[in-house]
Design an enzyme around this catalytic site. Structure first.
Site, PDB file in Angstrom:
ATOM      1  N   HIS A  60       0.729  -1.209   0.076  1.00  0.00           N
ATOM      2  CA  HIS A  60       0.048   0.043   0.025  1.00  0.00           C
ATOM      3  C   HIS A  60       0.799   1.341  -0.022  1.00  0.00           C
ATOM      4  O   HIS A  60       1.430   1.892   1.193  1.00  0.00           O
ATOM      5  CB  HIS A  60      -0.999   0.070   1.220  1.00  0.00           C
ATOM      6  CG  HIS A  60      -1.888   0.880   1.493  1.00  0.00           C
ATOM      7  ND1 HIS A  60      -2.910   0.972   2.244  1.00  0.00           N
ATOM      8  CD2 HIS A  60      -2.220   2.106   0.613  1.00  0.00           C
ATOM      9  CE1 HIS A  60      -3.617   2.045   1.945  1.00  0.00           C
ATOM     10  NE2 HIS A  60      -3.296   2.712   0.881  1.00  0.00           N
ATOM     11  N   HIS A  62       1.704   5.136  -2.257  1.00  0.00           N
ATOM     12  CA  HIS A  62       1.243   6.295  -3.107  1.00  0.00           C
ATOM     13  C   HIS A  62       2.513   6.931  -3.437  1.00  0.00           C
ATOM     14  O   HIS A  62       3.026   7.736  -2.939  1.00  0.00           O
ATOM     15  CB  HIS A  62       0.237   7.224  -2.376  1.00  0.00           C
ATOM     16  CG  HIS A  62      -1.083   6.483  -1.993  1.00  0.00           C
ATOM     17  ND1 HIS A  62      -2.145   6.550  -2.674  1.00  0.00           N
ATOM     18  CD2 HIS A  62      -1.318   6.028  -0.828  1.00  0.00           C
ATOM     19  CE1 HIS A  62      -3.202   5.814  -2.048  1.00  0.00           C
ATOM     20  NE2 HIS A  62      -2.478   5.678  -0.996  1.00  0.00           N
ATOM     21  N   PHE A  63       2.999   6.506  -4.630  1.00  0.00           N
ATOM     22  CA  PHE A  63       4.329   7.044  -5.112  1.00  0.00           C
ATOM     23  C   PHE A  63       4.226   8.328  -6.113  1.00  0.00           C
ATOM     24  O   PHE A  63       4.997   8.913  -6.480  1.00  0.00           O
ATOM     25  CB  PHE A  63       5.166   6.224  -6.180  1.00  0.00           C
ATOM     26  CG  PHE A  63       5.968   5.247  -5.072  1.00  0.00           C
ATOM     27  CD1 PHE A  63       5.868   5.105  -3.758  1.00  0.00           C
ATOM     28  CD2 PHE A  63       6.730   4.410  -5.630  1.00  0.00           C
ATOM     29  CE1 PHE A  63       6.556   4.410  -2.793  1.00  0.00           C
ATOM     30  CE2 PHE A  63       7.747   3.238  -4.793  1.00  0.00           C
ATOM     31  CZ  PHE A  63       7.477   3.443  -3.523  1.00  0.00           C
ATOM     32  N   HIS A 178     -10.632   0.856   0.447  1.00  0.00           N
ATOM     33  CA  HIS A 178     -10.669   1.906   1.594  1.00  0.00           C
ATOM     34  C   HIS A 178     -12.000   2.152   1.932  1.00  0.00           C
ATOM     35  O   HIS A 178     -12.967   2.359   1.186  1.00  0.00           O
ATOM     36  CB  HIS A 178     -10.224   3.221   0.925  1.00  0.00           C
ATOM     37  CG  HIS A 178     -10.061   4.448   1.750  1.00  0.00           C
ATOM     38  ND1 HIS A 178      -9.154   5.165   1.719  1.00  0.00           N
ATOM     39  CD2 HIS A 178     -11.049   4.922   2.687  1.00  0.00           C
ATOM     40  CE1 HIS A 178      -9.326   6.269   2.678  1.00  0.00           C
ATOM     41  NE2 HIS A 178     -10.520   6.226   3.093  1.00  0.00           N
ATOM     42  N   HIS A 236      -5.897  -0.463   5.954  1.00  0.00           N
ATOM     43  CA  HIS A 236      -5.812   0.623   6.930  1.00  0.00           C
ATOM     44  C   HIS A 236      -7.051   0.535   7.992  1.00  0.00           C
ATOM     45  O   HIS A 236      -7.577   1.618   8.325  1.00  0.00           O
ATOM     46  CB  HIS A 236      -5.633   1.987   6.547  1.00  0.00           C
ATOM     47  CG  HIS A 236      -6.201   2.394   5.355  1.00  0.00           C
ATOM     48  ND1 HIS A 236      -7.557   2.337   5.222  1.00  0.00           N
ATOM     49  CD2 HIS A 236      -5.840   3.057   4.434  1.00  0.00           C
ATOM     50  CE1 HIS A 236      -8.124   2.940   4.114  1.00  0.00           C
ATOM     51  NE2 HIS A 236      -7.055   3.465   3.679  1.00  0.00           N
ATOM     52  N   ASP A 309       0.584   2.709   3.812  1.00  0.00           N
ATOM     53  CA  ASP A 309      -0.264   3.695   3.150  1.00  0.00           C
ATOM     54  C   ASP A 309       0.582   5.029   3.072  1.00  0.00           C
ATOM     55  O   ASP A 309       0.345   6.375   3.109  1.00  0.00           O
ATOM     56  CB  ASP A 309      -1.237   4.127   3.916  1.00  0.00           C
ATOM     57  CG  ASP A 309      -2.446   5.054   3.268  1.00  0.00           C
ATOM     58  OD1 ASP A 309      -2.247   5.470   2.304  1.00  0.00           O
ATOM     59  OD2 ASP A 309      -3.494   5.422   3.973  1.00  0.00           O
TER      60      ASP A 309
END
Length: 446
Positions: A60, A62-63, A178, A236, A309
């Site tokens: 998990h 976010h790049f 999510h 999460h 995350d």
């Protein structure tokens, strides 16, 4: 690449901690030696007094690449991953443009081949109009489908039961969700803006994005999925109440699995007074009682994996309150050290850290030949050390493009010393070798 021997480490693998040496030949683990035998090698790394773990598989991240690269990109964040012992990442689709087509997925893979220092796969985002794209997913190549049942913009919000049922029936890969109920959040926001103005202080964030919002959405997702064959992975978890929806048992036998994140295991709502919007994320960090119950679930089987995350924002984007401050925080490269700190506090054992961050992600997503220290597996490894004195985390030391970490000021005793990705020493004693890139992950799925 030749042969590398990691000598006399405390190897943590498959529930055991034992002194051993691990031989790498080219990209793979060639042998594990628990005796005094020392095989020939071109490079010998003395690991005495340190712990050798499988490389972390982070399900998990976010790049921010493409489209949001002013705050992060594939190269900068994969460097941060390697700095934290993470050798494989699964990247989320809420970039610009969103990853909601097979073409967008292929574009990401092409870009990662040139820029990503660690192994990688990508989620396809679910929308109301892309079921045909989801049905075309290659299960051997794509980690999963990302479902936003809350906290989404740009058309990826999907929360009606009919659309959910269609998605769950169609997805050939795990669906990672999510879960927050948007109607509850909107009603809470209206209430708190009436009381405190258009920008409620961040301490009210966990009351706006509330326990009720999380539980209502998670319970709905599980209820709809129960009549399908989908593997539903809830991302999460933040509340003790949600944990009541999950059971322990063998990971291989579960239709429903759960992730927890370092931020929700480390911080509580008491920390908003000091950290403010730096720890604003969705779902929100909740109470100390929620945090402590999440910690208990790490060892009783209700939490299956720890994923970060990791969500970088510039500090300028974190200004404001509940409404305008950006939600999310850069957790790499301190996620593994933070979780190892919990072993010092008796929350779990180092074998639990490896199970939750290395083994279980590999099992849950059917990752081929990664996540364990086994002969013939890819040599994805991380070497960590522990000192009694410890060190203070500083923003000055973070490799992330955004230049900060929510862990700043914390006293840590664990540190990542080296990270091997497919046998290549991407990180060694604080120095990076970026000459070799990671590989696309392969999945063993029918």
């Amino acid at each position: 690449m030749g042969r590398t021997l990691i000598k006399d480490a405390m190897v943590v693998n498959e529930g055991l901690v034992q002194k051993a040496s691990v031989l790498i030949e080219n990209e793979n683990i060639a042998g594990i030696y628990t005796s005094d035998e020392t095989p020939q090698a071109d490079i010998i790394t003395d690991a005495a007094g340190k712990w050798l773990l499988p490389g972390v598989i982070d399900d998990h991240v976010h790049f921010r690449d493409p489209g949001l690269t002013h705050k992060a990109d594939m190269e900068s964040e994969s460097r941060a991953a390697a700095a934290g012992g993470v050798t494989t990442v699964f990247d989320m689709p809420n970039c610009v443009p969103q990853t909601v087509t097979i073409q967008a997925l292929n574009d990401k893979f092409s870009h990662a081949a040139e820029t990503c220092l660690v192994n990688h796969s990508f989620y396809l985002g679910a929308t109301h109009t892309n079921l045909d794209q989801i049905e075309k997913i290659d299960p051997q190549k794509v980690c999963g489908v990302k479902l936003f049942m809350g906290s989404s913009t740009g058309g990826m919000l999907l929360d009606d039961r009919e659309s959910l049922k269609a998605l769950f029936n169609a997805a050939p890969v795990p669906v990672a969700a999510h879960c927050e109920e948007t109607d509850i959040i909107n009603a809470n926001m209206e209430r708190y803006t009436t009381l405190y103005g258009s920008e409620p202080p961040v301490k009210y964030h966990p009351l706006i994005r509330s326990e009720e919002a999380c539980y209502a959405s998670t319970s709905k997702a599980l209820d709809v999925a129960a009549g399908t064959g989908v593997h539903l992975h809830i991302l999460h978890l933040t509340t003790a109440r949600e944990l009541d929806l999950f059971t322990g048992g063998s990971l291989q036998d579960k239709q429903f699995t759960a992730e927890c994140c370092p931020a929700h295991l480390w911080f509580s709502d008491a920390d908003y007074a000091v950290k403010g919007t730096l720890i604003k994320c969705n779902p929100a960090i909740k109470t100390e009682a929620d945090r402590d119950t999440l910690r208990l679930a790490l060892t009783d089987g209700r939490i299956d994996v720890i994923g970060t995350d990791h969500a970088p924002h510039l500090l300028s984007e974190k200004q404001g309150g509940c409404r305008t401050a950006a939600s999310g925080m850069p957790v790499l490269p301190y996620s593994l050290p933070a979780m190892l700190e919990l072993t010092n506090r008796g929350v779990m054992q180092i074998t639990d850290v490896v199970r939750l961050m290395c083994h279980n992600p590999a099992i849950l997503f059917s990752v081929s030949n990664r996540g364990f220290i086994r002969p013939g597996y890819k040599a994805d490894l991380t070497l960590v050390s522990r000192s009694d004195r410890g060190y203070t985390v500083s923003n000055a030391d973070v490799p992330n493009r955004c230049g900060w970490t929510p862990f700043e000021g914390g006293l840590f005793h664990w540190k990542v010393c080296a990270t091997w990705v497919n046998g290549h020493a991407t990180l060694m004693d604080g120095r990076f070798d970026i000459s070799t890139k990671g590989q696309p992950v392969e999945f063993n799925r029918q």
